[in-house]
Design a protein around this motif. Structure first.
Motif, PDB file in Angstrom:
ATOM      1  N   UNK A  44      -7.756  20.014  -6.527  1.00 55.03           N
ATOM      2  CA  UNK A  44      -6.599  19.613  -5.744  1.00 55.03           C
ATOM      3  C   UNK A  44      -5.653  20.796  -5.636  1.00 55.03           C
ATOM      4  N   UNK A  45      -4.864  20.877  -4.561  1.00 54.14           N
ATOM      5  CA  UNK A  45      -3.876  21.959  -4.438  1.00 54.14           C
ATOM      6  C   UNK A  45      -2.849  21.901  -5.571  1.00 54.14           C
ATOM      7  N   UNK A  46      -2.315  23.045  -5.932  1.00 47.97           N
ATOM      8  CA  UNK A  46      -1.371  23.153  -7.047  1.00 47.97           C
ATOM      9  C   UNK A  46      -0.136  22.278  -6.840  1.00 47.97           C
ATOM     10  N   UNK A  47       0.353  22.150  -5.612  1.00 53.66           N
ATOM     11  CA  UNK A  47       1.549  21.340  -5.373  1.00 53.66           C
ATOM     12  C   UNK A  47       1.289  19.874  -5.692  1.00 53.66           C
ATOM     13  N   UNK A  48       0.106  19.368  -5.343  1.00 57.08           N
ATOM     14  CA  UNK A  48      -0.233  17.990  -5.684  1.00 57.08           C
ATOM     15  C   UNK A  48      -0.328  17.827  -7.196  1.00 57.08           C
ATOM     16  N   UNK A  49      -0.941  18.775  -7.878  1.00 55.44           N
ATOM     17  CA  UNK A  49      -1.031  18.714  -9.341  1.00 55.44           C
ATOM     18  C   UNK A  49       0.363  18.733  -9.956  1.00 55.44           C
ATOM     19  N   UNK A  50       1.247  19.583  -9.421  1.00 55.04           N
ATOM     20  CA  UNK A  50       2.616  19.629  -9.915  1.00 55.04           C
ATOM     21  C   UNK A  50       3.352  18.314  -9.693  1.00 55.04           C
ATOM     22  N   UNK A 102      -6.707  18.100   0.471  1.00 55.19           N
ATOM     23  CA  UNK A 102      -7.801  19.027   0.773  1.00 55.19           C
ATOM     24  C   UNK A 102      -8.305  19.653  -0.525  1.00 55.19           C
ATOM     25  N   UNK A 103      -9.563  19.953  -0.571  1.00 52.34           N
ATOM     26  CA  UNK A 103     -10.137  20.655  -1.717  1.00 52.34           C
ATOM     27  C   UNK A 103      -9.819  22.139  -1.554  1.00 52.34           C
ATOM     28  N   UNK A 104      -9.095  22.690  -2.514  1.00 50.28           N
ATOM     29  CA  UNK A 104      -8.743  24.111  -2.494  1.00 50.28           C
ATOM     30  C   UNK A 104      -9.277  24.747  -3.773  1.00 50.28           C
ATOM     31  N   UNK A 113       0.831  -1.202   0.000  1.00 51.65           N
ATOM     32  CA  UNK A 113       0.000   0.000   0.000  1.00 51.65           C
ATOM     33  C   UNK A 113       0.868   1.256   0.000  1.00 51.65           C
ATOM     34  N   UNK A 114       0.523   2.183  -0.864  1.00 50.81           N
ATOM     35  CA  UNK A 114       1.207   3.467  -0.915  1.00 50.81           C
ATOM     36  C   UNK A 114       0.231   4.560  -0.516  1.00 50.81           C
ATOM     37  N   UNK A 115       0.612   5.336   0.477  1.00 51.80           N
ATOM     38  CA  UNK A 115      -0.176   6.479   0.937  1.00 51.80           C
ATOM     39  C   UNK A 115       0.485   7.729   0.375  1.00 51.80           C
ATOM     40  N   UNK A 116      -0.262   8.501  -0.396  1.00 51.51           N
ATOM     41  CA  UNK A 116       0.238   9.775  -0.921  1.00 51.51           C
ATOM     42  C   UNK A 116      -0.523  10.884  -0.207  1.00 51.51           C
ATOM     43  N   UNK A 117       0.166  11.521   0.737  1.00 50.57           N
ATOM     44  CA  UNK A 117      -0.393  12.630   1.507  1.00 50.57           C
ATOM     45  C   UNK A 117      -0.162  13.887   0.680  1.00 50.57           C
ATOM     46  N   UNK A 118      -1.225  14.368   0.039  1.00 46.42           N
ATOM     47  CA  UNK A 118      -1.117  15.466  -0.904  1.00 46.42           C
ATOM     48  C   UNK A 118      -1.364  16.846  -0.333  1.00 46.42           C
ATOM     49  N   UNK A 119      -1.383  16.988   0.994  1.00 48.67           N
ATOM     50  CA  UNK A 119      -1.569  18.332   1.558  1.00 48.67           C
ATOM     51  C   UNK A 119      -0.278  19.119   1.381  1.00 48.67           C
ATOM     52  N   UNK A 120      -0.333  20.316   0.809  1.00 52.35           N
ATOM     53  CA  UNK A 120       0.893  21.069   0.554  1.00 52.35           C
ATOM     54  C   UNK A 120       1.493  21.729   1.799  1.00 52.35           C
ATOM     55  N   UNK A 121       0.753  21.782   2.887  1.00 51.65           N
ATOM     56  CA  UNK A 121       1.225  22.391   4.131  1.00 51.65           C
ATOM     57  C   UNK A 121       1.745  21.279   5.041  1.00 51.65           C
ATOM     58  N   UNK A 122       3.021  21.327   5.377  1.00 51.09           N
ATOM     59  CA  UNK A 122       3.631  20.287   6.213  1.00 51.09           C
ATOM     60  C   UNK A 122       3.230  20.385   7.683  1.00 51.09           C
ATOM     61  N   UNK A 123       2.497  21.416   8.073  1.00 57.30           N
ATOM     62  CA  UNK A 123       2.065  21.577   9.469  1.00 57.30           C
ATOM     63  C   UNK A 123       1.345  20.312   9.928  1.00 57.30           C
ATOM     64  N   UNK A 124       1.842  19.646  10.976  1.00 55.18           N
ATOM     65  CA  UNK A 124       1.234  18.385  11.420  1.00 55.18           C
ATOM     66  C   UNK A 124      -0.204  18.535  11.922  1.00 55.18           C
ATOM     67  N   UNK A 125      -0.671  19.750  12.126  1.00 62.21           N
ATOM     68  CA  UNK A 125      -2.038  19.956  12.602  1.00 62.21           C
ATOM     69  C   UNK A 125      -3.086  19.773  11.507  1.00 62.21           C
ATOM     70  N   UNK A 126      -2.667  19.650  10.254  1.00 66.18           N
ATOM     71  CA  UNK A 126      -3.619  19.497   9.160  1.00 66.18           C
ATOM     72  C   UNK A 126      -4.308  18.133   9.246  1.00 66.18           C
ATOM     73  N   UNK A 127      -5.621  18.124   9.064  1.00 68.60           N
ATOM     74  CA  UNK A 127      -6.426  16.914   9.226  1.00 68.60           C
ATOM     75  C   UNK A 127      -6.039  15.837   8.216  1.00 68.60           C
ATOM     76  N   UNK A 128      -5.655  16.220   7.011  1.00 68.75           N
ATOM     77  CA  UNK A 128      -5.242  15.240   6.000  1.00 68.75           C
ATOM     78  C   UNK A 128      -4.078  14.401   6.529  1.00 68.75           C
ATOM     79  N   UNK A 129      -3.137  15.042   7.233  1.00 72.86           N
ATOM     80  CA  UNK A 129      -2.000  14.295   7.779  1.00 72.86           C
ATOM     81  C   UNK A 129      -2.463  13.259   8.810  1.00 72.86           C
ATOM     82  N   UNK A 130      -3.411  13.643   9.639  1.00 73.83           N
ATOM     83  CA  UNK A 130      -3.939  12.700  10.635  1.00 73.83           C
ATOM     84  C   UNK A 130      -4.653  11.531   9.958  1.00 73.83           C
ATOM     85  N   UNK A 131      -5.401  11.822   8.905  1.00 73.03           N
ATOM     86  CA  UNK A 131      -6.085  10.762   8.164  1.00 73.03           C
ATOM     87  C   UNK A 131      -5.080   9.806   7.527  1.00 73.03           C
TER      88      UNK A 131
END
Length: 193
Positions: A90-96, A84-86, A5-23
């Motif tokens: 998808x955020x621009x960094x994930x698209x890039x 996250x939906x921005x 299994x590969x998990x791709x965490x696509x949130x562009x903000x590395x702040x650990x408080x982001x919910x995507x990181x917890x998921x």
């Protein structure tokens, strides 16, 4: 059946408080509990330029982080991609990241007079998309267009299917709803889906 299994965490903000990181973490924890092999890519921690021309995309130098990501995708049976939906997408960094990683020769091969050869067949995927608005509103009013585009124009194009998606709305809402979603992601990981 145990999976890779590969998990791709696509949130562009590395702040650990982001919910995507917890998921993403809960999914990985569940996968490990289920006996699966797990790798994680955190897009916010990667270094790569944006693709700026067709020449870059077709034959430009492959950044080391992108080469590692391609190796992880080639290794995986199943990808779980979270973002996250921005501004409705998808955020621009994930698209890039996707433009870098899904290059010709790796994800597909162009063929003269034929449809491209899909190089990532035999893999499945799940998208997990968080948003501030209610998920039902995003699905009903906006038609979940970002998810449909991701599935049709990226995943299906390179041969990844079947795919599923989870829309998580009102992420700023109550804590019990967030706890329920974290439990669901653990269960998905444990099941390898």
């Amino acid at each position: 059946m145990k999976k890779r299994l590969l998990v791709i965490d696509g949130h562009p903000d590395a702040d650990p408080a982001r919910f995507v990181h917890a998921l993403a973490k809960r999914y990985s924890d569940g996968a490990e509990q289920g006996g699966h092999e797990v790798r994680t890519i955190k897009v916010a921690e990667l270094g790569f330029p944006l693709v700026a021309s067709r020449v870059d995309w077709e034959s430009g130098d492959l950044p080391p982080d992108i080469r590692d990501a391609q190796d992880a995708i080639a290794w995986a049976d199943h990808l779980t991609i979270l973002y996250p939906l921005w501004l409705g997408d998808m955020p621009a960094l994930l698209k890039g990241f996707l433009e870098q990683v899904m290059r010709p020769g790796f994800a597909f091969v162009a063929r003269e007079g034929k449809l491209p050869e899909k190089r990532l067949k035999s893999r499945t995927a799940r998208l997990v998309v968080t948003m501030g608005m209610p998920a039902l509103f995003y699905r009903a009013y906006y038609g979940a267009h970002s998810v449909k585009s991701f599935e049709r124009n990226i995943l299906r194009f390179v041969g990844i299917r079947p795919f599923a998606h989870v829309l998580i709305g009102n992420v700023e809402g109550n804590a019990s709803a967030r706890a329920g979603w974290l439990d669901d992601l653990f269960d998905f990981g444990e099941a390898g889906i």
